[in-house]
Scaffold this motif. Sequence first.
Motif, mmCIF file in Angstrom:
data_model
loop_
_atom_site.group_PDB
_atom_site.id
_atom_site.type_symbol
_atom_site.label_atom_id
_atom_site.label_comp_id
_atom_site.label_asym_id
_atom_site.label_seq_id
_atom_site.Cartn_x
_atom_site.Cartn_y
_atom_site.Cartn_z
ATOM 1 N N ILE A 95 40.617 91.558 58.374
ATOM 2 C CA ILE A 95 39.546 90.599 58.633
ATOM 3 C C ILE A 95 39.389 90.445 60.146
ATOM 4 N N ASN A 96 38.161 90.545 60.627
ATOM 5 C CA ASN A 96 37.866 90.363 62.047
ATOM 6 C C ASN A 96 37.530 88.895 62.278
ATOM 7 N N ARG A 98 40.861 86.253 51.487
ATOM 8 C CA ARG A 98 41.455 87.507 51.964
ATOM 9 C C ARG A 98 42.984 87.455 51.928
ATOM 10 N N ILE A 99 43.561 86.283 52.238
ATOM 11 C CA ILE A 99 45.026 86.192 52.230
ATOM 12 C C ILE A 99 45.552 86.427 50.821
ATOM 13 N N GLU A 100 44.941 85.772 49.845
ATOM 14 C CA GLU A 100 45.376 85.928 48.459
ATOM 15 C C GLU A 100 45.133 87.354 47.965
ATOM 16 N N ALA A 101 44.019 87.963 48.411
ATOM 17 C CA ALA A 101 43.710 89.336 47.986
ATOM 18 C C ALA A 101 44.745 90.338 48.501
ATOM 19 N N GLY A 112 50.901 92.974 49.820
ATOM 20 C CA GLY A 112 50.600 93.999 50.815
ATOM 21 C C GLY A 112 50.605 93.461 52.234
ATOM 22 N N THR A 113 49.606 93.893 52.993
ATOM 23 C CA THR A 113 49.538 93.590 54.420
ATOM 24 C C THR A 113 48.212 92.931 54.752
ATOM 25 N N LEU A 114 48.258 91.848 55.527
ATOM 26 C CA LEU A 114 47.060 91.168 56.016
ATOM 27 C C LEU A 114 46.936 91.451 57.511
ATOM 28 N N PHE A 115 45.806 92.020 57.906
ATOM 29 C CA PHE A 115 45.575 92.340 59.323
ATOM 30 C C PHE A 115 44.498 91.411 59.874
ATOM 31 N N LEU A 116 44.877 90.580 60.832
ATOM 32 C CA LEU A 116 43.967 89.635 61.466
ATOM 33 C C LEU A 116 43.574 90.179 62.830
ATOM 34 N N ALA A 176 46.029 91.248 65.892
ATOM 35 C CA ALA A 176 45.658 92.043 67.073
ATOM 36 C C ALA A 176 44.752 91.229 67.972
ATOM 37 N N THR A 177 44.832 91.518 69.261
ATOM 38 C CA THR A 177 43.972 90.833 70.229
ATOM 39 C C THR A 177 43.811 91.682 71.474
#
Length: 441
Positions: free
Chosen positions: A193-194, A225-228, A232-236, A277-278
Amino acid sequence: MLEPVPNRRLLIVDPCDDCHRLLPGLRSVGWDVHSCTLATALEYPCDVGLLRLQASHLQHPDAVKDLISRSGTEWIAVLSPQELRTQNVGDFVCEWFFDFHTLPFDVSRVQVTLGRAFGMARLRGKGTVHVDEPEHELLGESRPIRELRKLLSKLAPTESPVLIRGESGTGKELVARTLHRQSQRNEKPFVAINCGAIPEHLIQSELFGHEKGAFTGAHQRKVGRIEAANGGTLFLDEIGDLPLELQANLLRFLQEKHIERVGGSQPIAVDVRVLAATHVDLESAITTGRFREDLYYRLNVLQVVTAPLRDRHGDLSMLASHFSRFYSLETGRRPRTFSEDALMAMGKHDWPGNVRELANRVRRGLVLAEGRQIEAQDLGLQGQISEAAPMGTLEDYKHRAERQALCDVLNRHSDNLSIAAKVLGVSRPTFYRLLHKHQIR
């Protein structure tokens, strides 16, 4: 005693009677010749290809384009005088084939053309990178990219959060996907998610989901998105753009490992690994009150820094060639190599947009190129004036010149360091010593 020259492999696709009559003469001068249909041509590796181009091929050219693009070699078209007069055949042949011959054959000319095509195919093959395995998506052999791959192999098996830092266009999402793919969660979802691309009033619902009737327009339950990403892996991505209120909610989730949907009251346990990421300076954002310090320490357990393209010496031509092949089918044009002027212009460019900018410029170059090579102007780089280097001592000038010479030669000969050393007029050990001195590889 001289060793025999290995046979050069020639593949004749959809051969005609005239093609078959060529075979004895070609075999006598060292060609190992095989023939097949267009449908099976990719099953036969070859050094040069000869295609009997027919009306059916011209009516449905995608199969021919696919063969030429995926074979990675040079092809020669064979046409009858009638087919040569077909509308647009000239443009198609000039775009996709090394050369062409009309029937009946001039045998001596065919042999010369095949020899030239073989030489060009070998040149095209130098430095070619075949990306068959997903682990090799982080392309390059420069010191920063080698160290990055090594670091990711260490971080991937852990469960700790990772903060990925780097300029825009340096492949931060690619790093996140690599961490997920090499982790034990690789068969579970990877959800990105961006945080800077979603309207502020929708971010809460996007991240945490909502119940039916939670607000106007919430006609049904929505999983966030967190629950989905559960399991696995959540990428912010662009975590620095997350509003302060949402930063507090995200921190609560990281601490308690459960969420509540908007409009809901029941906690939902969620097991995810969080990668963020930033490209902004989060420490400065903390100082100015735009980013929570406690969230920063939760996310910054492990850290990865992606190098800008200008520091990845020797990777530039390899990446450019990769994008030329990657975008060739999309643009409907065959992969192209780069002229010396284009390589020089790329070497002098500072690449503020990094790998993403390189990909876009190569994509543009494929569309605009009129010759067999992509020129500097096709990339939009011609006529760029570099800023003068700051004044310094004579030793400073020598140091800058030495480093620039190493970078320039690596841009052209990163696939063969013996040639790179020879071009600079130094021995291979001296070349390695200079690379180490300037911390280039």
